[in-house]
Design a protein around this motif. Structure first.
Motif, mmCIF file in Angstrom:
data_model
loop_
_atom_site.group_PDB
_atom_site.id
_atom_site.type_symbol
_atom_site.label_atom_id
_atom_site.label_comp_id
_atom_site.label_asym_id
_atom_site.label_seq_id
_atom_site.Cartn_x
_atom_site.Cartn_y
_atom_site.Cartn_z
ATOM 1 N N TYR A 2 0.652 -0.849 0.013
ATOM 2 C CA TYR A 2 0.656 -0.184 0.227
ATOM 3 C C TYR A 2 0.690 1.193 -0.466
ATOM 4 N N PHE A 3 2.034 1.165 1.005
ATOM 5 C CA PHE A 3 2.612 2.252 1.060
ATOM 6 C C PHE A 3 3.351 2.789 -0.043
ATOM 7 N N LEU A 4 3.689 1.484 -1.085
ATOM 8 C CA LEU A 4 4.549 1.811 -2.074
ATOM 9 C C LEU A 4 4.347 2.522 -2.768
ATOM 10 N N ILE A 5 2.769 2.052 -3.952
ATOM 11 C CA ILE A 5 1.851 2.561 -4.287
ATOM 12 C C ILE A 5 1.705 3.977 -4.633
ATOM 13 N N VAL A 6 1.145 4.086 -2.960
ATOM 14 C CA VAL A 6 0.861 5.460 -2.903
ATOM 15 C C VAL A 6 2.065 6.702 -3.439
ATOM 16 N N TYR A 55 3.643 -0.163 -10.973
ATOM 17 C CA TYR A 55 1.423 0.695 -10.492
ATOM 18 C C TYR A 55 1.430 1.392 -10.456
ATOM 19 N N GLY A 56 2.314 2.266 -9.216
ATOM 20 C CA GLY A 56 2.267 3.361 -8.850
ATOM 21 C C GLY A 56 2.407 4.736 -9.737
ATOM 22 N N TRP A 57 3.299 4.270 -10.271
ATOM 23 C CA TRP A 57 3.854 5.406 -10.766
ATOM 24 C C TRP A 57 2.830 5.584 -12.165
ATOM 25 N N LEU A 58 2.355 4.605 -12.843
ATOM 26 C CA LEU A 58 2.146 4.992 -13.897
ATOM 27 C C LEU A 58 0.405 5.427 -14.134
ATOM 28 N N GLY A 59 -0.054 5.227 -12.349
ATOM 29 C CA GLY A 59 -1.300 5.666 -12.345
ATOM 30 C C GLY A 59 -0.821 7.545 -12.592
ATOM 31 N N ILE A 114 9.364 -4.340 -7.089
ATOM 32 C CA ILE A 114 9.249 -3.596 -8.027
ATOM 33 C C ILE A 114 7.669 -3.294 -8.916
ATOM 34 N N THR A 115 7.196 -4.177 -7.968
ATOM 35 C CA THR A 115 5.352 -4.024 -8.884
ATOM 36 C C THR A 115 4.957 -3.279 -8.337
ATOM 37 N N CYS A 116 4.909 -2.805 -7.205
ATOM 38 C CA CYS A 116 4.023 -2.258 -6.248
ATOM 39 C C CYS A 116 4.271 -0.277 -6.800
ATOM 40 N N LEU A 117 6.085 -0.477 -7.069
ATOM 41 C CA LEU A 117 6.685 0.964 -8.054
ATOM 42 C C LEU A 117 6.264 1.304 -8.968
#
Length: 461
Positions: A80-84, A379-383, A374-377
């Motif tokens: 959660y925190f990586l994505i945000v 994914y969050g960056w793309l959003g 890697i996946t969360c970073l």
């Protein structure tokens, strides 16, 4: 301990949503927060406090013996925190702000939406031929989804029917905007046609989440355009969709009685509810729809009998789009969707079912903890990048709020799936978005203006 940790996350997510600054009331991260609550935080909490009674579906039975791990809770927090954090990264925001979009002729986009509607109608007609027509396909939708009835070779065309959903949202932009041209009757006709086509396609697939996401799109469009939340409507919508999620299977099962008339459908629906002991709302039964992401993450972390996937499932996801007839008898490799289903349900029960991994388990399966990061970073960056682009044009392009809604849903939906599930389920939406971008838009990339030494000195002063 785990219950307390999940409870903290249940407070953190709404707190983040309330305090953060946003240009649209219901933006990308709003959808993400809702989805993360439903598919990760809340299921984790429920399973932690009452595992014995929480699992009410037979096919989740094996998960009673290996769930509720500390690693799982840690992964959910970190994810959660990586994505945000990456969503709000300066790089994502600044790069998104550099992209300038100019809409082409409105008549070409209108024609494109009508073409998509007609294409979806044709795909729906072809896909249902193997059942004997659309009515027969709706009648057999539950059996087909459960694997009892074969989808046949023409089932390939079902992935194209979701073009009607995209067309419906874009046509709504023309219907709700004044002085756009085209006759009012024509715009209304094509909007209704696309709506009926989209809804009919959902009935043939027996997909509850498809219908809910479709209707949620209209709600989100209203909120984005009017910049306010209709609270009474929101409460009614949430309550109605919750009931549909709980009783949706019974509803689709009752459609098998359609040839015998409406009374037979109602009777079969009532018998189905009575047979499944759903005479009153059961919260645990409702939550069974959201456990699979936690179970997948638990399995990915505790099952040591698999080799790391190294993100190969992104390639396998695209390969799954190729019809078998074009592969010349060559078998494409099994994706993580298959293996995750086998790990959770067992080889026998996984034959007619599929359990998506969710984004966190996909990262773990791919490259363990580094894969999760890697996946969360990414994914969050793309959003954050996509939202920065679209936010900039919400008020300058009349169809942008509708397009914004589609892209936001696609981004949030990937969190609950895996490459194969996502590409199979949203193939036409992704394709329709891509064509609209290239057909209906012109792009410009702004370059940062370099200041002279004199201008820099003036800024300092």
């Amino acid at each position: 301990m785990l219950a307390s940790a999940y409870l903290i996350l249940l407070f953190i997510i709404p707190f983040v949503e309330i305090i953060r600054k946003k240009e649209s009331i219901m933006d990308f991260l709003t959808l993400f927060n809702i989805y993360y609550l439903l598919w990760y935080a809340l299921p984790g909490f429920i399973l932690a406090i009452d595992l014995k009674n929480a699992i009410t579906w037979d096919h989740w039975y094996n998960m009673r013996f290996h769930t509720n791990n500390l690693e799982t809770a840690v992964a959910i927090f970190i994810g959660y925190f990586l994505i945000v954090t990456s969503f709000y990264s300066k790089l994502a925001q600044e790069n998104g702000q550099k992209v300038i979009i100019k809409s082409r002729k409105i008549s070409s986009i209108y024609s494109y939406a009508i073409f998509l509607c007609l294409f979806a109608m044709l795909a729906l007609y072809i896909a249902t031929l193997q059942f004997g027509g659309i009515l027969a396909a709706i009648t057999n939708s539950s059996a087909s989804r459960a694997g009892i009835e074969s989808k046949g070779d023409l089932g390939f065309f079902t992935r194209f029917t979701s073009a009607a959903t995209f067309a419906c949202y874009i046509l709504l932009a023309y219907l709700s905007t004044k002085n756009i041209g085209q006759g009012k009757f024509g715009k209304l006709f094509w909007f209704i046609t696309s709506f009926i086509t989209a809804f009919t396609s959902f009935l043939t697939k027996a997909g509850r989440f498809n219908i809910i996401a479709f209707l949620l799109g209209f709600y989100q469009i209203y909120v984005v355009i009017n910049k306010k939340i209709p609270w009474i409507t929101s409460i009614i919508f949430v309550f109605t969709m919750s009931l549909f999620l709980l009783y949706g299977k019974n509803f689709f099962f009752s459609l098998s009685a359609m040839p015998d008339g409406l009374d037979a459908v109602i009777q079969k629906f009532n018998e189905s509810i009575a047979g499944s002991n759903k005479e009153s709302f059961n919260f645990y039964e409702f939550m069974n729809n959201f456990y699979y992401t936690n179970f997948s993450l638990d399995t990915a972390l505790t099952n040591k009998n698999y080799d790391l996937r190294w993100f190969s499932d992104i390639i396998y996801g695209f390969l799954s789009l190729i019809p078998k007839i074009f592969l010349g008898g060559v078998k494409s490799p099994q994706s993580i969707l298959y293996y995750n289903s086998v790990y959770i349900l067992g080889p026998d029960d996984a034959v007619g079912a599929a359990v998506p991994t969710g984004i966190l388990a996909f990262g773990i399966y791919s490259m363990s903890w580094p894969g999760l990061i890697i996946t969360c970073l990414i994914y969050g960056w793309l959003g954050g990048f996509l939202q920065a682009i679209l936010n900039k044009h919400l008020n300058s392009i009349f169809w942008m709020p509708h397009f914004y809604t589609i892209v936001a849903q696609l981004w949030a939906t990937f969190m609950t799936s895996d490459p194969e599930t996502f590409l199979q389920g949203d193939f036409m939406s992704l394709t329709s978005c891509s064509f609209l971008v290239f057909i209906g838009c012109k792009f410009y990339i702004t370059k940062p203006v370099r200041k002279s030494n004199w201008q820099k000195n003036q800024d300092i002063k």
